[in-house]
Design a protein around this motif. Structure first.
Motif, PDB file in Angstrom:
ATOM      1  N   ARG A  19      64.521  51.804  83.493  1.00 23.06           N
ATOM      2  CA  ARG A  19      63.657  52.683  82.446  1.00 23.06           C
ATOM      3  C   ARG A  19      64.531  52.963  81.343  1.00 23.06           C
ATOM      4  NH1 ARG A  19      61.910  56.256  85.331  1.00 23.06           N
ATOM      5  NH2 ARG A  19      59.984  55.634  85.797  1.00 23.06           N
ATOM      6  N   LEU A  23      64.153  51.573  77.418  1.00 21.97           N
ATOM      7  CA  LEU A  23      63.977  52.516  76.435  1.00 21.97           C
ATOM      8  C   LEU A  23      64.695  52.082  75.185  1.00 21.97           C
ATOM      9  CD1 LEU A  23      62.990  55.721  78.396  1.00 21.97           C
ATOM     10  CD2 LEU A  23      61.501  54.475  76.868  1.00 21.97           C
ATOM     11  N   GLY A  26      64.243  49.551  72.514  1.00 21.36           N
ATOM     12  CA  GLY A  26      63.147  50.012  71.244  1.00 21.36           C
ATOM     13  C   GLY A  26      61.857  49.877  71.985  1.00 21.36           C
ATOM     14  N   ALA A  27      61.745  49.505  73.020  1.00 24.19           N
ATOM     15  CA  ALA A  27      60.227  49.649  73.490  1.00 24.19           C
ATOM     16  C   ALA A  27      59.674  51.204  73.663  1.00 24.19           C
ATOM     17  CB  ALA A  27      60.053  49.073  75.002  1.00 24.19           C
ATOM     18  N   SER A  28      58.413  51.160  73.653  1.00 24.99           N
ATOM     19  CA  SER A  28      57.719  52.573  73.985  1.00 24.99           C
ATOM     20  C   SER A  28      57.622  53.052  75.224  1.00 24.99           C
ATOM     21  CB  SER A  28      56.258  52.475  73.048  1.00 24.99           C
ATOM     22  OG  SER A  28      55.591  51.620  74.044  1.00 24.99           O
ATOM     23  N   ASN A  29      57.544  54.267  75.428  1.00 26.50           N
ATOM     24  CA  ASN A  29      57.232  54.831  76.918  1.00 26.50           C
ATOM     25  C   ASN A  29      56.084  54.086  77.613  1.00 26.50           C
ATOM     26  OD1 ASN A  29      59.086  57.192  77.294  1.00 26.50           O
ATOM     27  ND2 ASN A  29      58.326  58.076  75.338  1.00 26.50           N
ATOM     28  N   ARG A  30      55.081  53.809  76.982  1.00 27.26           N
ATOM     29  CA  ARG A  30      54.078  53.134  77.413  1.00 27.26           C
ATOM     30  C   ARG A  30      54.478  51.676  77.880  1.00 27.26           C
ATOM     31  NH1 ARG A  30      48.122  53.419  74.707  1.00 27.26           N
ATOM     32  NH2 ARG A  30      48.063  55.415  75.383  1.00 27.26           N
ATOM     33  N   GLN A  31      55.106  50.930  76.790  1.00 30.19           N
ATOM     34  CA  GLN A  31      55.502  49.432  77.192  1.00 30.19           C
ATOM     35  C   GLN A  31      56.337  49.590  78.390  1.00 30.19           C
ATOM     36  OE1 GLN A  31      56.869  48.965  73.321  1.00 30.19           O
ATOM     37  NE2 GLN A  31      54.868  47.924  72.734  1.00 30.19           N
ATOM     38  N   CYS A  64      58.047  42.061  72.309  1.00 33.49           N
ATOM     39  CA  CYS A  64      58.565  42.040  70.682  1.00 33.49           C
ATOM     40  C   CYS A  64      60.044  41.196  71.083  1.00 33.49           C
ATOM     41  CB  CYS A  64      58.723  43.325  70.247  1.00 33.49           C
ATOM     42  SG  CYS A  64      59.600  43.550  68.849  1.00 33.49           S
ATOM     43  N   HIS A  67      63.052  43.609  70.649  1.00 36.05           N
ATOM     44  CA  HIS A  67      63.197  44.568  71.781  1.00 36.05           C
ATOM     45  C   HIS A  67      64.414  43.695  72.897  1.00 36.05           C
ATOM     46  CE1 HIS A  67      60.946  47.090  69.957  1.00 36.05           C
ATOM     47  NE2 HIS A  67      59.714  47.199  70.776  1.00 36.05           N
ATOM     48  N   GLU A 274      66.488  46.754  61.772  1.00 39.85           N
ATOM     49  CA  GLU A 274      65.533  47.764  61.011  1.00 39.85           C
ATOM     50  C   GLU A 274      65.517  47.674  59.646  1.00 39.85           C
ATOM     51  OE1 GLU A 274      66.399  51.491  62.591  1.00 39.85           O
ATOM     52  OE2 GLU A 274      66.444  50.913  64.823  1.00 39.85           O
TER      53      GLU A 274
END
Length: 276
Positions: A19, A23, A26-31, A64, A67, A274
């Motif tokens: 996990r 994270l 760059g992936a979101s918590n939901r992803q 993505c 990511h 970025e």
């Protein structure tokens, strides 16, 4: 559930560790939770960490490209081999980003013999030699013999005057850099001998991983929108960092990419660094 590491060691599956790495991509918590759920539905007793990594990378890539590229950083650095020549150029770029002057593959005459130095760096009138120890094997470590050997080379050079930036320069410091890890004995010997070490995870707060993330110094080999042969062509053109592609589509044209693929590569590069 037990899984098998690259080294062959059997360990418990640790979703928390996976996990955290997801994270950091760059992936979101939901992803990340969706990816973890998918992986946990497919893994089995005795699966290798390599297979889990491939699953995570593939799932990230669907979300993505940038990511997946960030998640692929350690493997991307390994792809700067097999000889290590491009790894040395990459390390020179890392020091240059910190305002050092750099030279690569420089020969200096020591008291006893001549030495080919991978990278020379200069800041505030202080010059240091940087020796790069590149490993293709994922579990290969640099043991205590590495700093012992390099210390002998440094000692042969440090008390002499050299023609580098001027005609009266001295090499006052020494760095050893590896793409993998140093053993505990190697770290202890380097500290005792006042040698600087840099590896994937050392020092804890200023290592290869953190330098990449903080300064966006990703090698072109991490890009998911390029094939291995296309990455190799860019390296030959001395395009080492993803940053060097942005606003420089000419290098992508030179390796034969179509306008549509160039746009895809530039999009991934911009997201990764970025620059949006």
């Amino acid at each position: 559930m037990k899984i098998v590491k690259h080294s062959g060691n059997i360990v418990d599956y640790n979703p928390s560790k996976l996990r955290q790495s997801l994270l950091k991509s760059g992936a979101s918590n939901r992803q990340v939770e969706t990816i973890l759920k998918t992986i946990e539905e497919e893994i089995y007793e005795g699966i290798s960490t390599k297979q889990i990594y491939k699953m995570a990378f593939s799932l990230l890539k669907k979300i993505c490209n940038s990511h997946a590229a960030r998640y692929n950083l350690k493997e991307a650095i390994r792809l700067l081999g097999p000889a290590g020549f491009f790894f040395e150029k990459y390390i020179a770029r890392l020091f240059a980003a910190e305002k050092y002057q750099t030279l690569t593959n420089f020969i200096l005459q020591g008291k006893c013999v001549s030495h080919e130095i991978d990278v020379l760096i200069k800041k505030d009138n202080s010059i240091a030699m940087v020796e790069c120890k590149f490993h293709m094997g994922k579990d290969a470590n640099s043991d205590v013999k590495v700093p012992m050997y390099i210390l002998s080379r440094f000692n042969d050079l440090k008390d002499r005057r050299h023609i580098i930036y001027t005609r009266n320069d001295k090499v006052l410091d020494c760095w050893i850099v590896t793409n993998n890890r140093f053993t505990a004995d190697a770290i202890a010997f380097a500290k005792c001998s006042k040698l600087n070490l840099l590896s994937w995870n050392y020092p804890e707060k200023n290592n290869l991983k953190t330098k990449n993330d903080s300064n966006h110094l990703y090698p072109v080999t991490c890009l998911t929108t390029l094939s291995l042969s296309e990455k190799d062509k860019l390296l030959v053109l001395d395009v080492i960092l993803v940053k060097e592609i942005i606003n420089n589509s000419e290098c992508l044209e030179r390796i034969g990419l179509s306008p549509n693929r160039i746009q895809n590569v530039l999009k991934e590069a911009s997201e990764l660094c970025e620059y949006i």
